[in-house]
Design a protein around this motif. Sequence first.
Motif, PDB file in Angstrom:
ATOM      1  N   GLN A  31     -23.385  25.651 -30.525  1.00  0.00           N
ATOM      2  CA  GLN A  31     -23.028  26.761 -30.330  1.00  0.00           C
ATOM      3  C   GLN A  31     -23.866  27.862 -30.693  1.00  0.00           C
ATOM      4  O   GLN A  31     -24.777  27.717 -31.427  1.00  0.00           O
ATOM      5  CB  GLN A  31     -21.889  26.980 -31.585  1.00  0.00           C
ATOM      6  CG  GLN A  31     -21.328  28.421 -31.706  1.00  0.00           C
ATOM      7  CD  GLN A  31     -20.446  28.716 -30.593  1.00  0.00           C
ATOM      8  OE1 GLN A  31     -20.032  28.181 -29.812  1.00  0.00           O
ATOM      9  NE2 GLN A  31     -20.117  29.995 -30.873  1.00  0.00           N
ATOM     10  N   GLU A  77     -22.511  35.768 -30.086  1.00  0.00           N
ATOM     11  CA  GLU A  77     -22.400  34.540 -29.649  1.00  0.00           C
ATOM     12  C   GLU A  77     -21.434  33.947 -28.826  1.00  0.00           C
ATOM     13  O   GLU A  77     -21.517  33.190 -28.013  1.00  0.00           O
ATOM     14  CB  GLU A  77     -22.212  33.883 -30.913  1.00  0.00           C
ATOM     15  CG  GLU A  77     -23.117  33.923 -31.947  1.00  0.00           C
ATOM     16  CD  GLU A  77     -22.548  33.449 -33.753  1.00  0.00           C
ATOM     17  OE1 GLU A  77     -23.613  33.334 -34.503  1.00  0.00           O
ATOM     18  OE2 GLU A  77     -21.494  33.155 -33.613  1.00  0.00           O
ATOM     19  N   TRP A  78     -20.227  34.557 -28.789  1.00  0.00           N
ATOM     20  CA  TRP A  78     -19.117  34.254 -27.815  1.00  0.00           C
ATOM     21  C   TRP A  78     -19.406  34.843 -26.549  1.00  0.00           C
ATOM     22  O   TRP A  78     -18.784  34.208 -25.404  1.00  0.00           O
ATOM     23  CB  TRP A  78     -17.742  34.589 -28.348  1.00  0.00           C
ATOM     24  CG  TRP A  78     -17.399  33.802 -29.429  1.00  0.00           C
ATOM     25  CD1 TRP A  78     -17.287  33.947 -30.665  1.00  0.00           C
ATOM     26  CD2 TRP A  78     -16.792  32.207 -29.385  1.00  0.00           C
ATOM     27  NE1 TRP A  78     -16.916  32.663 -31.413  1.00  0.00           N
ATOM     28  CE2 TRP A  78     -16.644  31.867 -30.458  1.00  0.00           C
ATOM     29  CE3 TRP A  78     -16.748  31.539 -28.037  1.00  0.00           C
ATOM     30  CZ2 TRP A  78     -16.146  30.278 -30.595  1.00  0.00           C
ATOM     31  CZ3 TRP A  78     -16.336  30.000 -28.066  1.00  0.00           C
ATOM     32  CH2 TRP A  78     -15.997  29.790 -29.423  1.00  0.00           C
ATOM     33  N   ARG A 121     -21.607  32.344 -24.696  1.00  0.00           N
ATOM     34  CA  ARG A 121     -20.653  30.948 -24.407  1.00  0.00           C
ATOM     35  C   ARG A 121     -19.912  31.473 -23.147  1.00  0.00           C
ATOM     36  O   ARG A 121     -19.637  30.695 -22.172  1.00  0.00           O
ATOM     37  CB  ARG A 121     -19.537  30.592 -25.611  1.00  0.00           C
ATOM     38  CG  ARG A 121     -20.323  29.940 -26.580  1.00  0.00           C
ATOM     39  CD  ARG A 121     -20.563  28.490 -26.343  1.00  0.00           C
ATOM     40  NE  ARG A 121     -19.895  28.063 -25.706  1.00  0.00           N
ATOM     41  CZ  ARG A 121     -18.852  26.969 -26.556  1.00  0.00           C
ATOM     42  NH1 ARG A 121     -18.727  27.011 -27.687  1.00  0.00           N
ATOM     43  NH2 ARG A 121     -18.056  26.213 -25.878  1.00  0.00           N
ATOM     44  N   SER A 181     -26.261  30.852 -31.870  1.00  0.00           N
ATOM     45  CA  SER A 181     -26.350  31.578 -33.182  1.00  0.00           C
ATOM     46  C   SER A 181     -27.169  32.718 -33.073  1.00  0.00           C
ATOM     47  O   SER A 181     -28.219  32.691 -32.781  1.00  0.00           O
ATOM     48  CB  SER A 181     -26.924  30.431 -34.246  1.00  0.00           C
ATOM     49  OG  SER A 181     -27.287  31.029 -35.448  1.00  0.00           O
TER      50      SER A 181
END
Length: 456
Positions: free
Chosen positions: A245, A228-229, A232, A247
């Motif tokens: 965000q 997930e990060w 990002r 998922s």
Amino acid sequence: MRLLCRLSLMWAVAASASPANAPSPLTWPHLPKYFTLPSLNEQAEIQDAWTKERLNSIPALMRRHNVSAWLISQREYTEDIVFWSLKKATQFSARRQTTDLFLADPKSTEAHHAWISNTADQDLWPELRAILDSEQPETIAINADTGVSFASGLHAGELEAVREGLGEKWSEKLVSVPPMLPIEVIGTMVESKGLWYWKLMSTAWAMISEAFSERVIEPGVTTTTDVEWWLREKLQQMNYTTWFQPSVTIIDGDTKWFAQGVEETTKPRETIMYGDMLHVDFGVTALGMNTDTQHLAYVLYPGETEDDVPAGLTEGLKKGNRVQDIVRENMKVGATGNEILKKCIEQMDAGGISGRVYSHPVGDWGHSAGTPIGFTNLQEGVPVTGDLPLIANTFYSVELAVWHFVPERNATLLFPLEEDVRFDDGWGFNWVYGRQTKFHVIKTPKRNSLQAQGDL
């Protein structure tokens, strides 16, 4: 034929002519490609050109909905939702008091008037009243609908200021705007947005393809939170952003229904292992547009190839593809979201498919203006907004999930999928970029048997 039509039709021929045997969008006509955004200055010029097209379309839309005057007013940080679709690219909020007046058939003035003022009594309201006195509109529409968010953006305090500024004569002419007017203003995509939306979708696919690969995932080490990060960070590296965000979930027999509001008694497993089926919900934001995509992946055991994906998982994906076809084919302009949903559920039931449909407009917002086709918890119809008609020239996310029994797991698993479609005049709704027909696979190099046993 328009460029967007050509892009959409490439996918339509492959994806709808023979869904079961369609080439995988992951390999045809090419692998997903990252697209670098133009400079900020160029982006602003592109967005402002789109906004000019949209502003020019408003009087005709007003005439269609029998609205003679439309007043939109807000203060800094209390913006009407319509403001965000009409502002300049370099505006980050409303300034002081920002007011727009649109006229459907102006007799002696322009169709659009705009004021930015912190001395409203001295300039805004006297000027606005003078225009109304000259044009004599029968009614003045304001965004104060009680059931549709995109038609209800006028704040309560601002409404009182509007009434006071207009005076008794014109305050009596205030009426709630027909919901379809702001919905069509926000939901209708100008023609020139199509190619950039395709580029955003390609970029989203490219990010998912890289995230669901051995370049990012090491079984037994990498967690779903790590992925997930990573997404990002990748967005930020490319100067994109997102509207939610990302998922990433490991789907197994214990996976709970997404967004059902039930508190988890045990925390889902996060460390990714060989043989896992992974799910991602991901969207990119750029140039004032948003995408929404859900894909599935499979983690191969050492030495396996994509041909080793369990047949039961492949069948579950195909079942999801079938429901995608059902939804897209039932999306007829003028039909309500609830009518479309009903036909979809009937066809799913007739085909013995268990699942849910919860598709939605996308574009200016992730969940944008238009009629929803089901909610996760409302499969018999959505009150109010579900009874609105589907509009043309818009983007939609075909979002859904099916349940399928997987013999290799001796469990019924959830298969969520989501792809964006675009309306093409004469052809209906087709995939903007494509749709997933094969699993993303995370490969692992073959090791010697002792090492492999230690890993497993």
